[in-house]
Design a protein around this motif. Sequence first.
Motif, PDB file in Angstrom:
ATOM      1  N   THR A  98     -10.344 -12.597  62.848  1.00 14.37           N
ATOM      2  CA  THR A  98     -10.750 -11.254  62.436  1.00 14.37           C
ATOM      3  C   THR A  98     -10.178 -10.239  63.414  1.00 14.37           C
ATOM      4  N   ASP A 100      -9.885  -6.180  64.291  1.00 16.60           N
ATOM      5  CA  ASP A 100     -10.346  -4.810  64.067  1.00 16.60           C
ATOM      6  C   ASP A 100      -9.166  -3.846  64.198  1.00 16.60           C
ATOM      7  N   THR A 127      -7.983  -4.343  53.924  1.00 18.09           N
ATOM      8  CA  THR A 127      -9.162  -5.017  54.469  1.00 18.09           C
ATOM      9  C   THR A 127      -9.890  -5.853  53.426  1.00 18.09           C
ATOM     10  N   ARG A 215      -8.463 -11.742  58.507  1.00 20.19           N
ATOM     11  CA  ARG A 215      -9.160 -10.655  57.847  1.00 20.19           C
ATOM     12  C   ARG A 215      -9.090  -9.425  58.738  1.00 20.19           C
ATOM     13  N   ASN A 217     -10.387  -5.639  59.704  1.00 21.40           N
ATOM     14  CA  ASN A 217     -11.639  -4.908  59.640  1.00 21.40           C
ATOM     15  C   ASN A 217     -11.399  -3.484  60.137  1.00 21.40           C
TER      16      ASN A 217
END
Length: 569
Positions: A98, A100, A127, A215, A217
């Motif tokens: 993940t 950011d 996202t 992923r 974010n």
Amino acid sequence: MTATQQQPPASQAAHAAVTGIRPAGDRAILVELSSLDAVLSLQAQLTAHPQPGQIDVIAAAATVLATADSPQSVQALSAHIVSLDLESRAETESALVTIDVVYDGEDLDEVAALTGLGPEAVVAAHTGQLWTAAFAGFAPGFAYLTGENSSLEVPRRRSPRTAVPAGAVALGGSYSAVYPRQSPGGWQLIGRTDAVLWDLGRENPALIRPGDTVRFNAVRAQATVTKAPGMAAKAPEATEPETAEHQAEGQPAAGSRTGLLVRKPGLQATIQDLGRRGFASLGVSSAGAMDRGALRRANRLVGNAEAAAGIELLFGGLELVALTDQVLAVTGADVPLEITPSNKEQQRMTAVRHPASDAPFALLAGETLAVGNATAGLRSYIGVRGGIGGPEALGSRSTDTMSGVGPDPLQAGAVLPVEAVKPGSIVGYPEVSPLPDQNQATVLRVVPGPRQDWFSDGMLQDFLRQEWTVTPQSNRIGLRLKGQALTRSRDGELSSEGTVRGAVQVPPEGQPVLFLSDHPVTGGYPVIAVVVHADLDKAAQLPPGATVRFAAAAPPAELPHTPKESPHA
């Protein structure tokens, strides 16, 4: 189960997925596949179950490059590949990463216009889907991520940026990626992250490895990164620097008692061994000595294992001070050697010595070795009895100028640690360093490249017939050659695919580039030929202005599934 319901044998499944196997030199093959799923399946199976002699597996958009330690291993690897069931994925260790992201990239509005989405919708699309790391390349830690839909497919910029900052989140074609370090780049920038994509202080240096899912974010504050349980990274440990501050008159720093002090580094001096193997899938080339035969000779002469780390020197100009008694040998380029005591009193009592190259000699504590300018050849190698020490990076002490992995080039004032001599080792007999004849073109034997069919038969003859001149822009990445420009026989662009040391790429301007030790692991220009492994040491000794002629070597043995036409036409 009826006959119409039976699954095809594994070999039939492989043949359906494998559209071609092409030689990429005498120690590698380029496997063309029908889909990205087949690419990932083949990469996963070869990684999970390496074959005898297998070294690297480099996946790309539609190909897998596999390298091996001998022509025989390549043949066996080819036969193994066509026996695999590529309809299923091998079980491999993977993680969910993940990242950011602050979505304030310079090209966010441009991407919105190209896709017909507003900026907020671009962020939502980026996202709102999982991305899969299909393959690595371009730079260590740079992963090509494929999404679950094509809504964000955009062309690259018409004019690439000369410097994209580290942590830039970008889109290019059907891929997304994060730039691990500042570098040139032509992808569309949509955001930024503080995630560290490449860190040798971690157990797994690459944050994103092929097969991982990612992923993104959206955040407003400083970006951070987490990784799924079981794949936690180690925090980098603080290490003491391996160099001493430069001292007046080139004398050793206080407290330095062993090893060698660099008084003058010359034009480009680096630590090199025989390189690092098996990390090309992460974007890291083998690096290592350019003239591997010369490094092996230097190590044999001082009683080391052939793979021990030594010093690679360009043109000469290096000065070393022995902090303790040492045994050295210099091989490769023809350079004058001079040993002088370190102070005036000793100079009055001891004569200057001129040891011979290609033979072991003593460098006593306080003495200085000066390596003069090369009169023949280009690169010299200094072997030190015991071998140069210091920390390893990915199992090697080699400096990789392309990826930045390994120690920095030598600087004045650096203290080089020397390893302890192994019991029972003895110095060797003098040997001769073979060098290219400067009065005529150096002949390098080549086998057909995997993309030779991008050129007409006449153009292939022009490539072999003419003499090429080595330009001053050549370096450890490759020899840039100049001659009558080569033209392709087909239009279009080649998708990036794995490359090997010795590959001769032809960019659009038609002037070939011969890849050497620090070459990028993937490339997007057609490879017309590949220099055979045995001739690569000669290429390392060619200075600017030298001439080269390529000669056809015996072609590799027929591979089990060689196509007649490239699917990239």
